[in-house]
Design an enzyme around this catalytic site. Structure first.
Site, PDB file in Angstrom:
ATOM      1  N   ASP A   1      -1.976 -72.180 -52.947  1.00  0.00           N
ATOM      2  CA  ASP A   1      -0.947 -73.353 -52.829  1.00  0.00           C
ATOM      3  C   ASP A   1      -0.865 -73.692 -51.262  1.00  0.00           C
ATOM      4  OD1 ASP A   1       1.085 -75.325 -53.258  1.00  0.00           O
ATOM      5  OD2 ASP A   1       2.069 -73.843 -54.717  1.00  0.00           O
TER       6      ASP A   1
ATOM      7  N   GLU B   1      -3.294 -76.961 -46.816  1.00  0.00           N
ATOM      8  CA  GLU B   1      -3.189 -77.971 -45.821  1.00  0.00           C
ATOM      9  C   GLU B   1      -3.316 -77.320 -44.689  1.00  0.00           C
ATOM     10  OE1 GLU B   1      -0.270 -78.427 -47.760  1.00  0.00           O
ATOM     11  OE2 GLU B   1      -1.875 -78.817 -49.426  1.00  0.00           O
TER      12      GLU B   1
ATOM     13  N   ASP C   1       1.668 -82.270 -55.670  1.00  0.00           N
ATOM     14  CA  ASP C   1       3.220 -82.070 -56.162  1.00  0.00           C
ATOM     15  C   ASP C   1       3.275 -83.673 -56.467  1.00  0.00           C
ATOM     16  OD1 ASP C   1       2.957 -79.769 -55.966  1.00  0.00           O
ATOM     17  OD2 ASP C   1       4.215 -79.488 -54.309  1.00  0.00           O
TER      18      ASP C   1
END
Length: 801
Positions: A404, A407, A477
């Site tokens: 997760d 980035e 998300d």
């Protein structure tokens, strides 16, 4: 007078000869191509193979040899020829001709037989603006190109813009939660262009030009590749940046997760309930906070008291014949062992990231900052520390990694943040390649210690070349809505067109902000069902989200329309596993793609170029997701307006069947001609799916998990109307022995004129391979198809149908 004119002519010719001699001195043939020293700019052309050329441009008097993070290919020897004419040098590889204007450095690219450029730079558009990059002298760089006015281009990553053709837009390319940027596009003209820069970049296309502008770089650095078609371009991109390894068979089954399972008992119980309901399931995912409080963020350890025996949890899941992966992040809390070890080598960044507060309450309390910091994934020692702690999870049997915030999360970014020093320079310089580095670190370290289990990574972000690291990227998300569902189709297709073949989304959308009643909202229940039907034809089929749980039993029980539709498509996924796994082999072995925009297979049909809600799944199945509500109605009671289910009328969806092929309705076997729009009924448990004529489609057994039964009695469906071929791929379902040739293939060939299916000799072998098996071969027709039962022992069989 005649003598004077003759003298002027001689002088002109003499002057041109002298000038050409001067130019020739500035043109240097190199081992890879050519280097041209022009007035203000040096231009280098480096051929990596006959179809791919790298273009480097930098100010005259400077020398640079940038090392790519994405490109790993070693250039092969290419015999190139140089042709000089007045004002131009043309370099030819036999596949690509590259012309450089000697006055302004403009580069043009032509195919072997093309007289007009496939692509050319906009004259005078190369720009180097001096830039102070955290104390290092560098440049802000820009290069513009001229595209044909109606030329369709695709790629650039996975975004939520809802735009299929990537023209007439401006895009700020900085990795984010729901936007994965890959500075690569490909054209319907059969070429691709990769802008090899990792800093924040503006991509812009308008009537004037198509350009990349990056905040920092030592030079303009890009690759032009000619493939002839989309598959050829992708093959060139992967030859540059790495091939995609195979995933285990079980990863192509159905996955269930939520934000989050709050105890190991809850997680195991989810798997148990699926088994009790006899609904297939292969994977379950544990989301965050199994480590405890935010000061222990991403400790990669089960410090939460509700996970008292993680080894037993994994074993319980395994006994139920399922697999488990777990959430890991790119940042660490100040009380974790990783944080302390990374801090000692100065491998933690000082910018704002998630979570902002040590308290788990919402909104974040600024009086109690979490102290969580992102780690320097560009540092090889930091990547090793990351794995050092992660391998403890690997040792207890965790099957894969949910990476997760890859980035990474970076809130309120400032110039000071971008000045942050990394192992490879400023964060600004390498910012967009962060996911490539952190995902690559996990893949490479696991491969060093374990070849018995294929690396499987689910990641929120990606960059060029990430396909080589065994990673499936999800779209982040996203907030649940019908528009969001449509946008996922577009995002997945454009992402695949960058050469990264594995993609998925949170089935149902992550946040349910648009649905006040959550799962009690009939419109959401319909949306979830349609999203799951779309997900059945993604490289990964995974249900996940916040705000409400999404397990099948949350949507009713057997006999309820929504429940039955969900179960039907989960079962369909398992029926298609032999087709899906064989398609995944084509991805690895032959640079194919799983989700295929229609322009990939039907580029001559101009009608398909803008189509954004249909795609090919593999090369046989045309999938047409339903992306609009059909089965809800407004109910007005006094001042209140609510939504209710309404299945009283069966609705329809228009679908386009590409020209050049005949198409069979997957559900009814009805034949249709290509090159037309058709209207198909779409009850809640049906989306239009068509099979291309000439397809040979294997159908697997009814199972509860991917490897429950051997493929010893497959149905082989033959769709007539064209010749066809299909390669059935099989191996040990996990491990890397396939890289050593430990696998088998069986090639099926259909001769449509003779109505003969040839099942060729089996090629290859692997432990546990079926020596004898049965194929139930069906010639698909609208009436009951003819079936022949074939016993197959590895030697060629011909079947007359």
């Amino acid at each position: 007078m005649i003598v004077m004119k003759f003298s002027k002519h001689v002088f002109t010719v003499f002057f041109m000869v002298i000038m050409l001699q001067c130019i020739a001195q500035d043109v240097q043939q190199t081992e890879r191509g050519v280097k041209l020293a022009l007035n203000t700019t040096t231009v280098e052309l480096q051929f990596y193979n006959a179809s791919t050329v790298r273009v480097l441009k930098y100010p005259a008097g400077k020398e640079t040899d940038p090392k790519s993070l994405s490109v790993i290919a070693t250039p092969v020897k290419v015999n190139v020829s140089l042709k000089r004419s007045a004002g131009t040098v043309t370099v030819s590889s036999g596949q690509v001709n590259v012309a450089v204007n000697l006055s302004d450095g403009q580069v043009s690219f032509l195919g072997q037989k093309s007289k007009t450029p496939l692509l050319k730079e906009k004259a005078g558009s190369t720009s180097f603006e001096p830039f102070n990059d955290a104390g290092v002298s560098s440049y802000a760089i820009k290069q513009a190109f001229e595209l044909d006015p109606e030329e369709a281009i695709y790629g650039l990553g996975s975004q939520q813009r809802g735009k299929m053709i990537q023209r007439n837009l401006k895009m700020n390319m900085v990795q984010g939660n729901t936007d994965d940027y890959v500075p690569f596009f490909q054209s319907v003209k059969g070429y691709g262009l990769f802008w090899d820069n990792y800093s924040p970049t503006i991509f812009e296309d308008n009537t004037a030009a198509t350009s990349f502008s990056s905040q920092v770089g030592d030079c303009v650095d890009y690759y032009f590749m000619y493939g002839g078609n989309a598959d050829g371009v992708i093959a060139q991109m992967r030859s540059l940046t790495g091939q995609a390894p195979m995933f285990p068979l079980w990863t192509y089954g159905f996955w269930q997760s939520r934000e989050r399972y709050k105890s190991q008992a809850e997680l195991v119980d989810v798997v148990r309930k699926y088994r009790q309901l006899n609904v297939p399931l292969d994977g379950v995912i544990q989301d965050w906070q199994y480590w405890g409080n935010n000061y222990l963020w991403n400790a990669m350890d089960f410090l939460n008291v509700d996970f008292p025996d993680p080894k037993k949890m994994v074993e319980d899941v395994r006994r139920l014949n399922a697999h488990m992966i777990i959430s890991i992040w790119s940042s660490f809390g100040p009380q974790t062992l990783q944080y302390k070890e990374l801090e000692k080598i100065n491998a933690l960044f000082n910018f704002k990231t998630w979570p902002e507060s040590g308290s788990e309450k919402w909104p974040p309390n600024p009086n109690y900052p979490s102290g969580v910091r992102v780690y320097d994934a560009y540092n090889p020692a930091a990547r090793d520390i990351y794995w050092k702690y992660l391998k403890n999870m690997h040792s207890i049997g965790i099957d894969g990694w949910w990476m997760d915030s890859s980035e990474p999360d970076h809130f309120n970014a400032t110039d000071a943040d971008l000045n942050t020093k990394t192992f490879l320079g400023s964060f600004r310089r390498v910012r967009n390649a962060y996911p490539l580095m952190t995902v690559g670190g996990v893949y490479q370290n696991q491969r060093k210690v374990d070849n018995s289990k294929r690396v499987f990574i689910l990641t929120r972000s990606a960059f060029a070349g990430q396909q080589r690291y065994g990673a499936n990227t999800w779209s982040g998300d996203v907030v649940s809505s019908w528009d969001a569902l449509h946008n996922q189709v577009i995002a997945g297709l454009n992402f695949s067109l960058t050469g990264i073949p594995h993609w998925n989304s949170d089935i149902g959308g992550f946040f349910l902000w648009n649905f006040r009643r959550k799962l009690d909202d009939p419109e959401y229940r319909e949306l979830y069902t349609r999203w799951l039907e779309f997900g059945a034809f993604n490289p990964m089929m995974r249900s996940h989200g916040a705000d409400a749980p999404r397990e099948i039993y949350q949507f009713g029980k057997k006999g309820d329309k929504v429940y039955d539709a969900i179960e039907k498509f989960i079962r369909l996924r398992y029926t298609l596993l032999p087709y899906i796994y064989s398609t995944s082999y084509q991805v690895t072995a032959n640079q194919s793609s799983m989700m295929r925009a229609l322009m990939m297979d039907f580029p001559s049909d101009k009608n398909v170029l803008p189509i954004s809600d249909q795609f090919m799944f593999g090369k046989s199945l045309l999938v047409c997701p339903v992306v609009k509500p059909m089965y809800v109605k407004k109910v007005i009671a006094g001042k209140d307006t609510t939504m209710a289910e309404d299945f009283s009328t069966v609705r329809t969806r228009d679908a386009y069947l590409p020209a050049g092929s005949k198409w069979f309705d997957f559900w009814t076997s009805e034949p249709n001609n290509g090159g037309q729009w058709v209207k198909k009924e779409t009850p809640i448990d049906i989306i239009p799916v068509f099979v291309k004529a000439g397809s040979i489609l294997p159908a697997g057994p009814s199972v509860q998990y991917a490897t429950e039964k051997k493929w010893d009695e497959l149905e082989i469906r033959v769709y007539p109307g064209a010749d066809g071929e299909f390669v059935l791929y099989e191996d040990e379902n996990d491990n890397y022995n396939y890289e050593k040739g430990v696998f088998s293939t069986i090639t099926f060939r259909w001769d449509d004129k003779k109505k003969i299916l040839t099942i060729a000799d089996r090629a290859g072998a692997f432990p546990g391979m079926l020596s004898n098996r049965k194929f139930n071969v069906t010639l698909v027709q609208q009436q009951a198809g003819k079936t022949s039962n074939v016993n197959y022992a590895g030697k060629q069989v011909k079947v007359k149908l």
